[in-house]
Design a protein around this motif. Structure first.
Motif, PDB file in Angstrom:
ATOM      1  N   TYR A  19       0.939  -1.320   0.034  1.00  0.00           N
ATOM      2  CA  TYR A  19       0.121   0.006  -0.077  1.00  0.00           C
ATOM      3  C   TYR A  19       0.930   1.257   0.246  1.00  0.00           C
ATOM      4  N   GLU A 163      -7.422   0.297  11.384  1.00  0.00           N
ATOM      5  CA  GLU A 163      -8.487   0.890  11.762  1.00  0.00           C
ATOM      6  C   GLU A 163      -9.044   0.604  13.231  1.00  0.00           C
ATOM      7  N   ARG A 170      -0.214   4.159  12.373  1.00  0.00           N
ATOM      8  CA  ARG A 170      -0.545   4.197  10.883  1.00  0.00           C
ATOM      9  C   ARG A 170       0.968   4.617  10.247  1.00  0.00           C
ATOM     10  N   ILE A 183      -1.779   6.643   6.697  1.00  0.00           N
ATOM     11  CA  ILE A 183      -2.782   6.061   5.787  1.00  0.00           C
ATOM     12  C   ILE A 183      -3.921   6.090   6.541  1.00  0.00           C
ATOM     13  N   GLU A 185      -8.869   5.685   6.062  1.00  0.00           N
ATOM     14  CA  GLU A 185      -9.545   4.680   6.325  1.00  0.00           C
ATOM     15  C   GLU A 185      -9.436   3.440   5.577  1.00  0.00           C
ATOM     16  N   ALA A 186     -10.218   2.239   6.037  1.00  0.00           N
ATOM     17  CA  ALA A 186     -10.051   1.097   4.978  1.00  0.00           C
ATOM     18  C   ALA A 186     -11.293   0.985   4.219  1.00  0.00           C
TER      19      ALA A 186
ATOM     20  N   HIS B 179      -8.874  -5.435  -0.468  1.00  0.00           N
ATOM     21  CA  HIS B 179      -8.721  -4.692   0.470  1.00  0.00           C
ATOM     22  C   HIS B 179      -7.850  -3.400   0.440  1.00  0.00           C
ATOM     23  N   TYR B 181      -6.827   0.890   1.410  1.00  0.00           N
ATOM     24  CA  TYR B 181      -6.675   1.729   2.510  1.00  0.00           C
ATOM     25  C   TYR B 181      -6.965   3.176   1.781  1.00  0.00           C
TER      26      TYR B 181
END
Lengths: 201, 201
Positions: A19, A163, A170, A183, A185-186, B179, B181
């Motif tokens: 991510y 979360e 984070r 980072i 919200e999911a 999934h 973020y």
């Protein structure tokens, strides 16, 4: 190494960086440890897990990882914002006490002759895959992840839990010149399908 | 191309992807357009701007960008979550109407013979730098960014403005299997120093 540092299955190790967090690169050579920050690190393969990282010719960490053939990629947290910025802007050449000044504490992991940074949320121990042309032409290094761990307060059961973890866990995402985003919200599209080999989405 | 799509200075183009968003890769060949999603895209240099992107041998986009030598990297938004997941999981080989089914609208930019995806927050038009060994061994492609744009509702004056733009503008950061973020809150260490060439932090 504390009680919260848990091994991560190798075929799920790419999730630790997939991510796009800014990471810390650490290496050890001749008894000296160094740590630098880098925003340019990216997954390259799932199984066996590989990654790329860009390390400038000016960075002392580069000479160390080239000499030892080993390095650690680790994911710093909001609690390490200042540390991350410091190790990204100080040079061990100019300041032999760079790590101390930057607030870095190093720990060892049995069987791993590489330095690990305390307080991170994830650690990927890498073996350098020598590719002299791209190292020289682009400062681009390829590592195979040979072992991985995460702090179970932030990542467990193969998933990040930002979360529900405290906000200090984070990850940091550097834009430029000391400006980061954390980072957020999911978001989920659908229940997780079977893993597709070689495809990150 | 709408009134909000503004050119971004090339030496600041790395900022459009520096914080690790999942991106869309688009390419055109023989009159056919394709778009795929990829989490594995990373800045490689600042000036001239370069980036890396991993494109699997199974992806039709790969044959197209290899043939044309051009591709676009664009940053999708939360409003495009479903689109991003769809183009990452459908194949143009199996579904010739993949783009339509995925909700993708393509637009052209004068002077650029590559397809641009409507609704993104940023676009980087790239010329493939041919590196056959790493393309073959690692599915790793290097592009030089030759022009860049951003939607001024999300990025302007060289900076992202996620904190004041609507939440639908936030970038997507894929972990695994649908999934994601969203990018979160802004964090700053100190006033922006002079840019350090070759160093992302």
């Amino acid at each position: 190494m504390n009680e919260h540092m848990k091994a991560v299955e190798l075929k799920k190790a790419f999730r630790l960086i997939n991510y796009g967090p800014t990471i810390l690169v650490s290496a050890r050579h001749d008894g000296i440890d160094n740590v630098m920050a880098a925003a340019w690190c990216c997954a390259l393969d799932i199984d066996p897990p590989k990654l790329t990282v860009v390390v400038d010719k000016m960075a002392q960490t580069r000479a160390m990882l080239e000499a030892s053939g080993r390095f650690v990629i680790q994911v710093p947290t909001i609690a390490q914002l200042s540390l991350t910025h410091e190790v990204g802007n100080r040079s061990l050449y100019e300041e032999p006490d760079k790590l101390e000044k930057s607030g870095v504490s190093i720990f060892d992991v049995p069987g791993q002759d590489v330095p690990f940074v305390e307080g991170c949320s994830a650690w990927l121990s890498c073996k350098l895959i020598n590719e002299p042309h791209i190292q020289d032409a682009y400062d681009l290094f390829i590592g195979e992840v040979t072992a991985a761990w995460a702090d179970d307060r932030a990542f467990r059961d193969g998933h990040w839990h930002f979360e529900t973890a405290g906000p200090e866990w984070r990850s940091l995402h550097h834009v430029a010149g000391g400006h980061f985003y954390a980072i957020g919200e999911a978001l989920s599209v659908e229940p997780e399908p079977a893993e597709r080999v070689g495809s990150p989405l």
